[in-house]
Design a protein around this motif. Structure first.
Motif, short mmCIF file in Angstrom:
data_model
loop_
_atom_site.label_atom_id
_atom_site.label_comp_id
_atom_site.label_asym_id
_atom_site.label_seq_id
_atom_site.Cartn_x
_atom_site.Cartn_y
_atom_site.Cartn_z
N ASN A 128 1.08 -1.31 0.19
CA ASN A 128 -0.04 0.79 0.07
C ASN A 128 1.00 1.18 0.02
OD1 ASN A 128 -1.41 2.19 0.39
ND2 ASN A 128 -2.83 1.70 2.29
N PRO A 129 1.11 2.05 -0.57
CA PRO A 129 1.44 3.11 -1.61
C PRO A 129 1.40 4.54 -0.28
CG PRO A 129 0.02 3.55 -2.95
CD PRO A 129 -0.17 2.02 -2.51
N LEU A 130 0.01 3.91 0.48
CA LEU A 130 -0.15 5.00 1.16
C LEU A 130 0.28 4.80 3.20
CD1 LEU A 130 -4.00 5.57 0.70
CD2 LEU A 130 -1.46 6.69 -0.68
N VAL A 175 -2.25 11.49 -9.42
CA VAL A 175 -2.15 10.47 -7.84
C VAL A 175 -0.73 10.34 -7.91
CG1 VAL A 175 -2.66 8.08 -7.73
CG2 VAL A 175 -4.47 8.93 -9.55
N ARG A 218 0.50 10.89 -3.56
CA ARG A 218 1.00 9.88 -2.73
C ARG A 218 2.32 10.44 -2.91
NH1 ARG A 218 -1.56 5.02 -6.04
NH2 ARG A 218 -3.69 5.59 -5.57
N ARG A 253 -6.16 -10.48 2.62
CA ARG A 253 -5.49 -9.58 2.50
C ARG A 253 -5.71 -9.29 1.01
NH1 ARG A 253 -1.13 -5.84 2.97
NH2 ARG A 253 -0.40 -5.18 1.22
N THR A 312 -6.76 -3.11 0.81
CA THR A 312 -5.78 -1.71 0.63
C THR A 312 -5.57 -1.79 -0.83
OG1 THR A 312 -3.61 -1.38 0.82
CG2 THR A 312 -3.86 -3.35 0.46
N GLN A 313 -5.61 -0.11 -1.25
CA GLN A 313 -5.04 -0.36 -1.77
C GLN A 313 -3.69 -0.07 -2.64
OE1 GLN A 313 -5.31 4.26 -3.40
NE2 GLN A 313 -6.28 4.65 -1.20
N VAL A 314 -2.90 -0.72 -3.73
CA VAL A 314 -1.95 -0.50 -4.10
C VAL A 314 -1.51 -0.09 -5.89
CG1 VAL A 314 -1.29 -3.08 -3.16
CG2 VAL A 314 -1.98 -3.19 -5.48
N GLY A 315 -0.26 -0.23 -5.95
CA GLY A 315 0.53 0.68 -6.88
C GLY A 315 -0.55 -0.72 -8.35
N CYS A 316 0.44 -0.12 -9.41
CA CYS A 316 0.29 -0.54 -10.54
C CYS A 316 1.46 -1.80 -10.56
CB CYS A 316 1.03 0.06 -11.95
SG CYS A 316 1.27 -0.93 -13.27
N GLU A 342 3.96 6.26 -8.37
CA GLU A 342 1.90 5.48 -7.64
C GLU A 342 2.41 4.62 -6.72
OE1 GLU A 342 -0.34 5.69 -11.19
OE2 GLU A 342 -0.42 7.23 -11.29
N GLY A 343 2.97 3.58 -6.76
CA GLY A 343 3.35 2.38 -5.71
C GLY A 343 4.02 1.72 -5.10
N GLY A 390 -3.02 2.11 -9.25
CA GLY A 390 -2.44 3.04 -9.93
C GLY A 390 -3.51 3.68 -11.49
N THR A 391 -2.52 4.60 -11.63
CA THR A 391 -4.13 5.61 -12.67
C THR A 391 -4.32 4.35 -13.66
OG1 THR A 391 -2.55 7.60 -12.78
CG2 THR A 391 -3.65 7.15 -14.50
#
Lengths: 605, 122
Positions: free
Chosen positions: A126-128, A241, A245, B28, B64-68, A209-210, B34-35
Motif C-alpha cells: 500500500n503506497p499510502l 495521483v 501519494r 488481504r 488495501t490499495q496498491v500501485g500498478c 504511485e506504487g 494506479g492511474t
C-alpha cells in the motif's frame, strides 16, 4: 522476506489430484530434518495453468519450475537445491514444443522472464502506508548507509554496481554522484527527475504511485553521498495521483524521522520538496528542468558547466531519474556485486519497459538487461493481436528509432540499441504491425517534437518544422525524390547542431524509418500509394480472392461502398469509399488489402 | 528513527501484519489503484468491495490499495491473498463481479476460476 526461499506448490484441483498435498507434507518434513525451516517455507498456491505437467513446484527466488514431481523426489530437491543451491535438472520443467498444450503459456513466460527490482513493491504494498514499505525492508538501506558507511564508500558501492541512468542517456550513476561530491560548496542539491514526457512510457508514474518511499529513500542516500541536505522532486502536474501519494509519503517519512533532522542519530539532515512542472517535454532535460525549478522558462543551456558543478541556483546539483533511484536501495541491501551480476557486462541490472501499441498485453514489465526484444514482445508481451504481422518496434519514444524484425534477437542494453540506430530512452516500446504506415509514424513523432521544441536553438525550432512539412507533403501524395534527400540531409544536420538532447534526437524516427523502410517512402513518393492503408489520399482498398463472402465488411462499411452476395467475392466502389479502413478491421480472413498488386515492400529494401 | 534496531523491530512487526499471519483465516485484498487501474474503474470496484464486506459483516479481511503491477491491459485488478499464501488475481473486475467474488470466494472459500488473470489471459 526478500532472502527467504519460497517453495510454491500448486494447489489447483488437478495437482491436488496428483498428490500435491502429500508433497507439501513431505517438503515440510525434510525442511525440518535438514534444519531449513527458518530459510525456506512451503506455500500452496492457486493453479499455475500447467496442469498437464503437474504436480508443479516453483522455487523462489531462483524461479525454478519443477514438473511431474513425485513424493519420492522431494528429498532430492531439498538436499540438492534448497540446501546446496543446485537445481535438480532431471525434474526441471521443459518447454514442450506444442505451446498450445499449455493452458496459460503467456502467463508462465510473463512471470519467469521478468525480474523485478525497480518495480519490486509495485502492486504488492500500500503506497499510502509507510509501514508496508518498512515491512519490505524499506529504509533499511538508508539506515545501513548512515550508520555504517562513509559517503566515499557509498559512491564506491554505486560505481561498483554499474548502475546506469535509466532516464535515457545511460550515464553511470556512481560517476555522476562522484562528480557532484567533488564539487565544493556549502549548499548542494539532489533532484529527482520525474518529468516523464515520452508518450508511451509510464514506468516512472507507476513507481511513484506504487512505491513512492523507495525514491525518497534513494534521494536521502544520494544526499548523504554527495553532501546535500535538500532534495527536490520535479514532477509533472499531469500526474495528480503520483503527486498526492508523494506528498503523503514525504509527510509519513518525516513523522517517522526518516526525513528531517538528524536521521538515525547520524547528524545527517535531509528534506525533500515537490516542484510541479507544466508537462513540457524539454523539461526532462536536466538544465531545462533546473531552469524550471528556479522559476525561469524551461529552456536548456550549454553544457559544460554540468549541473554537478553548477546546477540549481548555481550550486552543485545531482539529477537522477525515478527508475534509477528506485534501484538504489536494492543495491545497498543486496550488495553491488549482486546487482552487477544481473544483466550484461556493460549494462547491469534490469530495465522497465512500457509495452504499448499493437501488442496483446499492454503493460509494464521489468527484465534483466540482455533480454532480447523478441522475448519481450512475443514471450512476455504475448505478440501481436488479430493475427497481424509484426513490422517494427519503436524504442525510446520520439527520440528513438524503429527496430525491425531482423534485429529482434539483439540483446537489449544501452549500447546495442544505439548501434541499431535507436536508443533505450526511458523504456517506452511501441509495437507496430503491418497496418501501421511508417511514414505516418515518423510524422506522428515529429509532430510531437515540433510541438515540444522550446525554440531556443534554430536547428531544432526551424529544422524539425521543415521536416514535418516535407512529411506532410509525402503523406498527401505530393512528395518528390528530392524530398527524401532533403529529409536525410536536414535530419543529420539537426542531429549535429542542436543544443540539447531533444533536438539531437528528434530526427531519429525519420532517419531510422528512412533507413529500414525506404520502400514505403518510395511507394508514397513514386507510386503514390500508402501500402499500409493509413494515408487516406494514397489508399485504395481492394478485396482479394481470399474473400469468403461473409458480408461482414459490407455490414461494417459506413457509406455503403461495398457490394456482394453471401459466399461470393465482394467489391469495393472506390468512388464511394472514404478510406476509413473499417472493412479491413472487420474482415475475418484478412482479405481486404490496400497494398498494390505487385507490392514486395515487406522484404525491407 | 534513531537506530537501525528500531527500524528492524518496526519492520518485523510490519511484515507480520502484512502477511496476515496474526489472524487465523485472515485475508488481504489488494486493489490496483494506479492511474491505469483508476481509469479502468478500480475506484468503483474498491468501493463496492468495501460496501459488500460491510454489508455481509465479514471479519478479518484487510482491504488495501496498491500501485500498478504491470498488467495494465487487465485492470481493474483485485488480488486476494489468503492466510495459506495463495494468491488469486482477478482481472477486469466489474462491480457485478465484485458481488460474485465476495459471495463465492470470500464467503464460500471457492475462488472463481473464470475471472482469474490466468484464465483470461491467453
Amino acid at each position: 522476506m526478500l532472502e527467504n526461499i519460497h517453495i510454491l506448490i500448486c494447489g489447483g484441483t488437478e495437482c491436488l489430484g496428483s498428490k500435491s498435498k502429500d508433497i507439501r507434507f513431505e517438503f515440510d518434513r525434510h525442511l525440518e530434518k535438514y534444519g531449513l525451516l527458518g530459510e525456506a517455507k512451503t506455500v500452496m498456491t492457486g493453479c499455475f495453468g500447467l496442469c498437464e505437467s503437474g504436480p508443479v513446484i516453483v522455487v523462489y527466488p531462483d524461479e525454478v519450475f519443477y514438473s511431474h514431481v513425485q513424493v519420492g523426489d522431494v528429498e532430492e530437491i531439498v538436499s540438492e537445491h534448497i540446501l546446496n543451491g543446485r537445481p535438480v535438472e532431471r525434474l526441471r520443467f521443459k518447454e514442450p514444443i506444442d505451446y498450445k498444450k499449455i493452458k496459460n503459456y503467456s502467463e508462465l513466460k510473463f512471470y519467469s522472464k521478468q525480474k523485478r527490482i525497480a518495480l519490486r513493491n509495485c502492486g504488492s504494498i500500500n503506497p499510502l502506508d509507510i509501514l508496508e514499505y518498512i515491512g519490505r525492508d524499506g529504509y533499511l538501506a538508508l539506515g545501513k548507509v548512515l550508520t555504517e558507511m562513509t559517503p566515499l564508500e557509498v559512491i564506491e558501492t554505486m560505481k561498483a554496481s554499474g548502475l546506469r541512468g535509466r532516464g535515457g542517456g545511460g550515464f553511470p550513476t556512481g560517476l555522476k554522484w562522484e562528480f557532484a561530491s567533488k564539487s565544493i560548496d556549502d549548499q548542494k542539491y539532489v533532484i529527482c527527475n520525474a518529468d516523464e514526457g515520452d508518450p508511451g512510457a509510464f514506468m516512472d508514474r507507476a513507481i511513484l504511485e506504487g512505491d513512492p518511499h523507495s525514491v525518497l529513500e534513494a534521494m536521502a542516500i544520494c544526499g548523504y553521498a554527495i553532501g546535500s541536505n535538500q532534495g527536490y522532486i520535479y514532477i509533472r502536474a499531469e500526474y495528480p495521483v503520483a503527486v498526492e501519494r508523494l506528498r503523503i509519503a514525504i509527510n509519513q517519512a518525516k513523522e517517522y524521522d526518516l526525513l528531517g533532522k538528524n536521521i538515525f542519530n547520524s547528524g545527517f539532515d535531509f528534506e525533500i520538496e515537490l516542484r510541479l512542472g507544466a508537462g513540457a517535454f524539454v523539461c526532462g532535460e536536466e538544465t531545462a528542468l533546473i531552469a524550471s525549478i528556479e522559476g525561469e522558462r524551461g529552456m536548456p543551456r550549454n553544457k559544460p558547466p554540468f549541473p554537478a558543478v553548477r546546477g540549481l541556483w548555481d550550486h552543485p546539483t545531482n539529477v537522477n531519474n525515478v527508475e534509477t533511484l528506485a534501484n538504489v536501495p536494492v543495491v545497498f541491501l543486496k550488495g553491488a556485486k549482486w546487482f552487477k551480476s544481473i544483466g550484461t557486462a556493460k549494462s547491469s541490472g534490469t530495465k522497465v519497459f512500457a509495452l504499448g501499441g499493437k501488442i496483446q498485453n499492454t503493460g509494464l514489465l521489468e527484465v534483466p538487461m540482455g533480454t532480447t526484444l523478441r522475448e519481450v514482445i512475443f514471450d512476455i508481451g504475448g505478440g501481436i493481436p488479430n493475427k497481424r504481422k509484426f513490422k517494427a518496434v519503436q524504442t525510446g519514444g520520439p527520440s528513438g528509432g524503429c527496430i525491425t524484425e531482423e534485429s529482434l534477437d539483439t540483446p537489449i542494453d544501452f549500447d546495442n540499441l544505439v548501434q541499431l540506430g535507436s536508443m533505450m530512452g526511458s523504456g517506452g516500446m511501441i509495437v507496430m504491425d503491418e497496418d501501421n504506415c511508417m511514414v505516418d509514424v515518423a510524422r506522428f513523432y515529429l509532430d510531437f517534437t515540433v510541438e515540444e521544441s522550446c525554440g531556443k536553438c534554430t536547428p531544432c525550432r526551424e529544422g524539425t518544422k521543415r521536416m514535418l512539412d516535407i512529411l506532410d507533403r509525402i503523406c498527401e501524395g505530393k512528395g518528390t525524390m528530392d524530398d527524401l534527400r532533403i529529409l536525410e540531409k536536414l535530419g543529420n544536420m539537426i542531429k549535429d547542431t542542436s543544443l540539447c538532447g531533444l533536438g539531437q534526437t528528434a530526427p531519429n524516427p525519420v532517419l531510422s524509418t528512412l533507413k529500414h523502410f525506404r520502400s514505403e517512402y518510395l511507394a508514397h513518393v513514386m507510386d503514390k500509394v500508402c501500402p499500409a492503408g493509413v494515408c487516406s489520399n494514397l489508399t485504395t482498398f481492394t478485396v482479394t480472392d481470399r474473400c469468403i463472402g461473409c458480408t461482414k465488411c459490407l455490414k461494417n462499411c459506413p457509406v455503403g461502398a461495398i457490394t456482394g452476395k453471401v459466399k461470393e467475392k465482394h467489391l469495393i466502389n472506390p468512388d464511394l469509399c472514404i478510406r476509413c479502413g473499417a472493412c479491413k478491421v472487420s474482415c475475418p480472413v484478412n482479405a481486404i488489402t490496400s497494398k498494390p498488386v505487385d507490392w514486395e515492400g515487406e522484404q525491407n529494401v | 528513527m534513531k537506530s537501525l534496531e528500531d527500524l528492524k523491530k518496526l519492520r518485523d512487526e510490519a511484515k507480520r501484519n502484512m502477511n496476515m499471519r496474526h489472524i487465523k483465516g485472515g485475508i488481504r485484498i489488494q486493489v490496483g489503484m494506479g492511474t491505469c487501474g483508476i481509469a479502468a474503474g478500480a475506484g468503483l470496484a474498491l468501493k463496492r468491495l468495501m460496501d459488500e464486506i460491510e454489508e455481509n459483516n465479514l471479519k478479518n479481511i484487510f482491504v488495501t490499495q496498491v500501485g500498478c503491477m504491470g498488467e495494465c491491459a487487465f485492470e481493474p485488478i483485485v488480488e486476494v491473498i489468503e492466510e495459506n499464501g495463495s494468491h488469486s488475481i482477478y482481472c477486469q473486475v466489474s462491480e457485478r463481479m465484485v458481488d460474485e467474488i465476495v459471495e463465492e470466494h470470500l464467503m464460500g472459500g471457492r475462488p472463481i476460476e473464470k475471472y482469474l488473470l490466468s484464465a483470461r489471459k491467453r
